[in-house]
Scaffold this motif. Structure first.
Motif, PDB file in Angstrom:
ATOM      1  N   ASN A   1       0.900  -1.351  -0.028  1.00  0.00           N
ATOM      2  CA  ASN A   1       0.147   0.093   0.226  1.00  0.00           C
ATOM      3  C   ASN A   1       0.791   1.251  -0.034  1.00  0.00           C
ATOM      4  O   ASN A   1       0.248   2.329  -0.453  1.00  0.00           O
ATOM      5  CB  ASN A   1      -0.770  -0.185   1.144  1.00  0.00           C
ATOM      6  CG  ASN A   1      -1.965  -1.112   1.102  1.00  0.00           C
ATOM      7  OD1 ASN A   1      -2.277  -1.477  -0.033  1.00  0.00           O
ATOM      8  ND2 ASN A   1      -2.539  -1.444   2.269  1.00  0.00           N
ATOM      9  N   TYR A   2       2.168   1.098   0.541  1.00  0.00           N
ATOM     10  CA  TYR A   2       2.940   2.412   0.583  1.00  0.00           C
ATOM     11  C   TYR A   2       4.294   1.926   0.176  1.00  0.00           C
ATOM     12  O   TYR A   2       5.330   1.872   1.161  1.00  0.00           O
ATOM     13  CB  TYR A   2       3.005   2.955   2.387  1.00  0.00           C
ATOM     14  CG  TYR A   2       1.713   3.404   2.591  1.00  0.00           C
ATOM     15  CD1 TYR A   2       0.981   4.536   2.345  1.00  0.00           C
ATOM     16  CD2 TYR A   2       0.704   2.281   3.499  1.00  0.00           C
ATOM     17  CE1 TYR A   2      -0.115   4.859   2.978  1.00  0.00           C
ATOM     18  CE2 TYR A   2      -0.461   2.613   3.978  1.00  0.00           C
ATOM     19  CZ  TYR A   2      -0.935   3.860   3.505  1.00  0.00           C
ATOM     20  OH  TYR A   2      -2.198   4.068   4.090  1.00  0.00           O
ATOM     21  N   PRO A   3       4.594   2.172  -1.019  1.00  0.00           N
ATOM     22  CA  PRO A   3       5.986   1.415  -1.591  1.00  0.00           C
ATOM     23  C   PRO A   3       7.024   2.268  -1.437  1.00  0.00           C
ATOM     24  O   PRO A   3       7.946   1.842  -1.554  1.00  0.00           O
ATOM     25  CB  PRO A   3       5.591   1.462  -3.090  1.00  0.00           C
ATOM     26  CG  PRO A   3       4.242   1.996  -3.454  1.00  0.00           C
ATOM     27  CD  PRO A   3       3.413   2.070  -2.208  1.00  0.00           C
ATOM     28  N   SER A   4       6.787   3.780  -1.038  1.00  0.00           N
ATOM     29  CA  SER A   4       8.036   4.542  -0.777  1.00  0.00           C
ATOM     30  C   SER A   4       8.374   4.009   0.861  1.00  0.00           C
ATOM     31  O   SER A   4       9.574   4.931   1.090  1.00  0.00           O
ATOM     32  CB  SER A   4       7.229   5.922  -0.722  1.00  0.00           C
ATOM     33  OG  SER A   4       6.344   6.136   0.472  1.00  0.00           O
ATOM     34  N   ILE A   5       7.795   3.374   1.395  1.00  0.00           N
ATOM     35  CA  ILE A   5       8.423   3.021   2.691  1.00  0.00           C
ATOM     36  C   ILE A   5       9.168   1.827   2.467  1.00  0.00           C
ATOM     37  O   ILE A   5       8.805   0.984   1.804  1.00  0.00           O
ATOM     38  CB  ILE A   5       7.358   2.737   3.872  1.00  0.00           C
ATOM     39  CG1 ILE A   5       6.366   3.818   3.958  1.00  0.00           C
ATOM     40  CG2 ILE A   5       7.746   2.204   5.195  1.00  0.00           C
ATOM     41  CD1 ILE A   5       4.812   3.357   4.914  1.00  0.00           C
ATOM     42  N   LYS A   6      10.383   1.517   3.256  1.00  0.00           N
ATOM     43  CA  LYS A   6      10.867   0.331   3.420  1.00  0.00           C
ATOM     44  C   LYS A   6      10.829  -0.320   4.584  1.00  0.00           C
ATOM     45  O   LYS A   6      11.032  -0.125   5.668  1.00  0.00           O
ATOM     46  CB  LYS A   6      12.880   0.713   3.467  1.00  0.00           C
ATOM     47  CG  LYS A   6      13.490  -0.676   3.642  1.00  0.00           C
ATOM     48  CD  LYS A   6      15.119  -0.298   3.552  1.00  0.00           C
ATOM     49  CE  LYS A   6      15.769  -1.569   3.400  1.00  0.00           C
ATOM     50  NZ  LYS A   6      17.208  -1.396   3.602  1.00  0.00           N
ATOM     51  N   VAL A   7       9.605  -1.383   4.410  1.00  0.00           N
ATOM     52  CA  VAL A   7       9.267  -1.889   5.293  1.00  0.00           C
ATOM     53  C   VAL A   7      10.104  -3.330   5.401  1.00  0.00           C
ATOM     54  O   VAL A   7      10.255  -4.088   4.711  1.00  0.00           O
ATOM     55  CB  VAL A   7       7.708  -2.598   5.109  1.00  0.00           C
ATOM     56  CG1 VAL A   7       7.303  -3.588   6.238  1.00  0.00           C
ATOM     57  CG2 VAL A   7       6.856  -1.353   4.622  1.00  0.00           C
ATOM     58  N   GLU A   8      10.489  -3.369   6.965  1.00  0.00           N
ATOM     59  CA  GLU A   8      11.257  -4.426   7.322  1.00  0.00           C
ATOM     60  C   GLU A   8      10.492  -5.221   8.412  1.00  0.00           C
ATOM     61  O   GLU A   8      10.438  -5.219   9.558  1.00  0.00           O
ATOM     62  CB  GLU A   8      12.692  -4.066   8.203  1.00  0.00           C
ATOM     63  CG  GLU A   8      13.460  -3.107   7.016  1.00  0.00           C
ATOM     64  CD  GLU A   8      14.750  -2.586   7.763  1.00  0.00           C
ATOM     65  OE1 GLU A   8      15.486  -3.404   8.599  1.00  0.00           O
ATOM     66  OE2 GLU A   8      15.349  -1.632   7.228  1.00  0.00           O
ATOM     67  N   GLU A   9      10.045  -6.488   7.729  1.00  0.00           N
ATOM     68  CA  GLU A   9       9.177  -7.209   8.516  1.00  0.00           C
ATOM     69  C   GLU A   9       9.608  -7.985   9.688  1.00  0.00           C
ATOM     70  O   GLU A   9       8.825  -8.485  10.527  1.00  0.00           O
ATOM     71  CB  GLU A   9       8.226  -8.110   7.569  1.00  0.00           C
ATOM     72  CG  GLU A   9       9.024  -9.275   6.917  1.00  0.00           C
ATOM     73  CD  GLU A   9       7.864 -10.106   5.911  1.00  0.00           C
ATOM     74  OE1 GLU A   9       7.545 -10.896   6.477  1.00  0.00           O
ATOM     75  OE2 GLU A   9       7.912  -9.655   4.793  1.00  0.00           O
ATOM     76  N   ASP A  10      10.882  -8.248   9.624  1.00  0.00           N
ATOM     77  CA  ASP A  10      11.505  -9.175  10.550  1.00  0.00           C
ATOM     78  C   ASP A  10      12.209  -8.439  11.806  1.00  0.00           C
ATOM     79  O   ASP A  10      13.450  -8.828  11.949  1.00  0.00           O
ATOM     80  CB  ASP A  10      12.557 -10.241   9.790  1.00  0.00           C
ATOM     81  CG  ASP A  10      12.938 -11.330  10.723  1.00  0.00           C
ATOM     82  OD1 ASP A  10      12.186 -11.560  11.649  1.00  0.00           O
ATOM     83  OD2 ASP A  10      13.895 -11.890  10.434  1.00  0.00           O
ATOM     84  N   ARG A  11      11.491  -7.262  12.242  1.00  0.00           N
ATOM     85  CA  ARG A  11      12.331  -6.578  13.117  1.00  0.00           C
ATOM     86  C   ARG A  11      11.327  -6.221  14.243  1.00  0.00           C
ATOM     87  O   ARG A  11      10.094  -6.025  14.133  1.00  0.00           O
ATOM     88  CB  ARG A  11      12.858  -5.161  12.362  1.00  0.00           C
ATOM     89  CG  ARG A  11      13.759  -5.250  11.767  1.00  0.00           C
ATOM     90  CD  ARG A  11      15.181  -5.692  12.060  1.00  0.00           C
ATOM     91  NE  ARG A  11      16.145  -5.840  11.192  1.00  0.00           N
ATOM     92  CZ  ARG A  11      16.451  -7.099  10.793  1.00  0.00           C
ATOM     93  NH1 ARG A  11      15.910  -8.411  11.003  1.00  0.00           N
ATOM     94  NH2 ARG A  11      17.321  -7.409   9.956  1.00  0.00           N
ATOM     95  N   ILE A  12      12.061  -6.238  15.486  1.00  0.00           N
ATOM     96  CA  ILE A  12      11.003  -5.793  16.709  1.00  0.00           C
ATOM     97  C   ILE A  12      10.518  -4.686  16.675  1.00  0.00           C
ATOM     98  O   ILE A  12       9.557  -4.190  17.030  1.00  0.00           O
ATOM     99  CB  ILE A  12      11.969  -6.272  17.747  1.00  0.00           C
ATOM    100  CG1 ILE A  12      12.183  -7.593  18.047  1.00  0.00           C
ATOM    101  CG2 ILE A  12      10.946  -5.816  19.251  1.00  0.00           C
ATOM    102  CD1 ILE A  12      11.204  -8.531  18.320  1.00  0.00           C
TER     103      ILE A  12
END
Length: 310
Positions: free
Chosen positions: A131-142
């Protein structure tokens, strides 16, 4: 005093309120009121939690906060225009903005995560990225701290985030004392994985669980089938059969995964040499560790250190 606002909305995940205990105990240990806590909502008044009971809140206004944190939810809900507008306005006058779990969607919709690194609960991370491709989403982080923005994974990660904020404000020693009062381990590092080898193995019996705990605590020891069978008080053949049946992995593979997980965390922390990591994780030498990383991740261990350098 650091005025801290927790932004809630109907159905927010009640576990997020546990952060209040972190700030409360920090005040007690600091022997002064460092943090003032206010529950905020768009219209104020009573707001129902995910557990069904309601909490009293104050409505959004022009009050200036040091820190604003958006609570998470069990599902991703539409973000109201009022909340987006409030967050955009607050971002100009607030030292820190943060989110728990799906609260990242509110920051994203307000445009506050554009071009930044962020995380959220692992089961919502890919949707956030889509939904927000400009964000660098790191799904494996606390949790992740990117400038004035702090985002955390779901559920209990809110405690890790609140401890990190206390450490940022009052130092590591006081944060450690707070975690001790909370009867939790000192906060997990932000770069630590949301996933765990121990969770993935999920043995059915206490006997195999004891073996796994022993292995994790003695990574440098001899963790052969024969040694682990002695811990389980079983014959090597019976132990190997039962272990594989309960965990879906052979003892040797499970031990390698535990060592890889420990080594990865040390590599990401960047406080040990590669030789030291290989020794502490029980690999013995760099080459054995490198081969294990290639099997697990398709990349050598040094990649993880480079990726987490400031």
């Amino acid at each position: 005093m650091l005025d801290t606002g927790l932004i809630v909305y109907p159905g927010f995940q009640v576990l997020g309120l546990s952060m209040c205990a972190t700030f409360e105990i920090a005040n007690t240990l600091a022997q002064r009121e460092v943090y003032g806590i206010t529950l905020l909502s768009e219209r104020g008044g009573l707001v129902k939690t995910s557990a069904g009971f309601a909490v009293e809140t104050e409505a959004f206004d022009a009050r200036r906060f040091d820190t604003l944190l958006v609570m998470g939810d069990n599902v991703v809900r539409p973000v109201s225009p009022g909340m987006s507008a409030y967050l955009r306005t607050a971002s100009a006058i607030t030292r820190r903005l943060g989110s728990i779990c799906t609260g990242a969607d509110a920051l994203a919709q307000a445009g506050l995560l554009d071009g930044r690194r962020a995380t959220t609960h692992w089961c919502h991370a890919r949707e956030l990225q889509k939904n927000y491709p400009s964000i660098k989403v790191e799904e494996d982080r606390i949790f992740i701290n990117d400038g004035p923005i702090w985002t955390a994974a779901g559920m209990s990660a809110c405690v890790d985030l609140s401890l990190a904020l206390v450490e940022n404000d009052l130092g590591e020693e006081l944060a450690r004392m707070v975690s001790k009062q909370l009867v939790v381990y000192h906060r997990r590092a932000g770069g630590q994985s949301q996933f765990s080898v121990m969770q993935d193995l999920a043995p059915k019996s206490d006997r195999i669980q004891v073996v796994l705990t022993y292995a994790r605590q003695h990574l440098k020891a001899d963790l052969s089938v024969e040694s682990l069978a002695q811990v389980a008080n079983m014959s090597p053949r019976q132990f190997s059969r039962v272990f594989t049946s309960e965990t879906g992995q052979s003892p040797a593979k499970a031990v390698e995964n535990l060592r890889v997980e420990a080594a990865r965390l040390m590599m990401e922390a960047g406080s040990h040499t590669v030789d030291a990591v290989a020794h502490e994780a029980g690999f013995g030498d760099q080459e054995r560790m490198r081969r294990a990383f290639i099997r697990a991740f398709g990349q050598p261990p040094q990649v993880f250190r480079r990726a987490h350098r400031p």
